[in-house]
Scaffold this active site. Structure first.
Site, short mmCIF file in Angstrom:
data_model
loop_
_atom_site.label_atom_id
_atom_site.label_comp_id
_atom_site.label_asym_id
_atom_site.label_seq_id
_atom_site.Cartn_x
_atom_site.Cartn_y
_atom_site.Cartn_z
N GLU A 174 0.82 -1.22 0.00
CA GLU A 174 0.00 0.00 0.00
C GLU A 174 0.85 1.27 0.00
OE1 GLU A 174 -3.68 0.03 0.25
OE2 GLU A 174 -3.37 -2.00 -0.46
N HIS A 250 -4.86 1.78 7.25
CA HIS A 250 -3.45 2.03 6.97
C HIS A 250 -2.79 2.56 8.23
CE1 HIS A 250 -4.46 2.71 2.45
NE2 HIS A 250 -3.94 1.52 2.61
N CYS A 372 -3.02 11.46 3.44
CA CYS A 372 -3.33 10.59 2.30
C CYS A 372 -3.06 11.27 0.97
CB CYS A 372 -4.79 10.15 2.35
SG CYS A 372 -5.18 8.89 3.56
#
Length: 449
Positions: A174, A250, A372
């Site tokens: 990720e 995350h 993000c």
């Protein structure tokens, strides 16, 4: 030699919509099927970039991906004209159509893992695009991400680009959302922290029970090998499976670092004490600066509040006067418990001296905060000079991109709009113009056909 940390933010794409595609991401699921505002979302992102640039930060821009992804729909059995393909998918596989229209590449923390030249054996900056195998809509991104990164960081003498890891859950990666770097100065040897959610080849090890862990230990180790990182400068730590099951999909939803500061929740890591011990020892071997571990107790801020406000999905930046600032979403200011904690943090003797709040509501509603939206790249002066200058934000570029958004983006977008063949034309016209503004060349598939 001068060193910098640049933040490369993703431009929100013209098809920004709320489809609730990300299982395990609370905000994404809660806002599924809401009416989105692509133009507002893109302008909010640009305003955040401009504000950081005005603070003296090196601010870069990463373009969106081509959406709708007609090529993916063709590969999955839809055929005919593009209008027919969209209509078939709308009627027969609406979830698939939504996935192929996702503007998720705006969250560039998932674009890649980046290791600066101070850490790598060959003294180049290394990039590995994330394969994002856990979610179909994001698994469509890596190839174009690689094209874009090569167009921005094109110098072979300064930058090294790797293919994304094998497209398999065993190597689910990720990107920087599960990676952070601590150091004394950006140009000095640092410690790279890889946080993973599960062991792919050992099912007996702890893992979440409600939601999938998206990052594997095996993927993290593979990226570290590709980047030429030495064992003494790397820490692998497992994210607490319990917080993954609470919506911390995350690590950057529960922890964030900058230089010699690690800001994290006490429930973030599975084996907290051993992690802190390993990190402290390795950091002391590379820096004379003190390591500041700012641990937030559950009694101060609950995991639920962390998820709802993205307290840790903030950016910590170092200004030119060496003070640190937290870049936080408005949600943090609006939550009385989180706001009280941040106020108390500023009163403590830590490197963090200020909190600045930003409206990134369109991104937050889809499950992504300030952290993000950005990919961090530490650069030397010569490396910075080798970056495509048309991708670095200036007042002129900000003006051009703002005009570009106002010209090409719709004010609102609903799910029904995704089957409109005009949306394909609008998006391609926008991206064609954008590649000229940013001097990217032909990075998109429609430009290569």
């Amino acid at each position: 030699m001068k060193y910098f940390e640049a933040n490369f933010d993703g431009l929100v794409g013209p098809t920004h919509n709320y489809a609730g595609l990300s299982e395990g991401n609370v905000a994404s699921k809660q806002n599924a099927n809401a009416i989105s505002s692509p133009k507002s979302a893109a302008l909010q992102g640009l305003a955040k970039m401009k504000a950081l640039s005005d603070l003296g930060m090196i601010q870069g821009v990463i373009p969106p991906q081509e959406r709708p992804d007609i090529y993916a729909l063709k590969r999955l059995g839809f055929n005919g004209t593009e209008a027919n393909i969209l209509e078939q998918a709308y009627k027969k596989a609406p979830s698939l159509l939504a996935a192929c229209c996702s503007a998720s590449s705006m969250w560039t923390a998932n674009a890649a893992t980046v290791s600066p030249s101070a850490d790598t054996d060959d003294r180049k900056v290394h990039f590995t695009p994330a394969n994002l195998t856990n979610k179909f809509h994001r698994s469509l991104e890596p190839e174009i991400t690689g094209n874009v990164l090569r167009a921005i960081f094109g110098s072979d003498s300064h930058f090294s680009h790797h293919q994304h890891l094998n497209d398999n859950d065993h190597f689910g990666d990720e990107g920087a959302a599960n990676h952070t770097r601590l150091c004394g100065e950006y140009g000095e040897q640092g410690i790279e922290i890889f946080t993973y959610g599960k062991h792919a080849f050992n099912q007996s090890m702890p893992k979440p029970q409600r939601y999938d862990a998206r990052q594997t230990l095996e993927a993290s180790k593979a990226v570290a090998r590709l980047h030429g990182l030495r064992d003494e400068h790397v820490v692998f730590v497992q994210q607490n499976p319990d917080v993954i099951d609470q919506g911390v999909f995350h690590n950057d939803v529960i922890s964030v670092g900058n230089q010699n500061v690690l800001f994290y929740h006490e429930q973030a890591f599975l084996d907290h004490d051993n992690f802190v011990s390993d990190l402290t020892e390795k950091f002391a071997n590379v820096s004379s600066k003190p390591l500041h571990l700012i641990k937030v107790a559950t009694s101060q801020v609950s995991v639920e509040d962390c998820v709802n406000t993205y307290l840790f999905n903030t950016q910590i930046i170092t200004l030119n006067d060496d003070s640190m600032v937290i870049i936080a979403p408005e949600h943090c200011r609006q939550n009385p418990r989180v706001k009280a904690y941040l106020d108390s943090l500023l009163a403590e003797n830590s490197p963090i001296k200020e909190v600045k709040y930003f409206d990134v509501n369109e991104s937050m509603k889809n499950g992504g905060g300030p952290a993000c939206l950005r990919l961090r790249v530490a650069l030397t002066q010569s490396e910075l000079e080798a970056v495509n200058p048309n991708c670095l934000l200036t007042d002129e570029l900000y003006g051009k991109l703002t005009a570009w958004v106002n010209k090409h983006y719709r004010d609102t977008l609903t799910f029904d709009d995704l089957r409109d063949p005009q949306l394909v034309i609008e998006s391609r016209n926008a991206l064609e113009e954008l590649t000229k503004i940013m001097n990217l060349g032909s990075v998109y598939q429609f430009q290569r056909m």
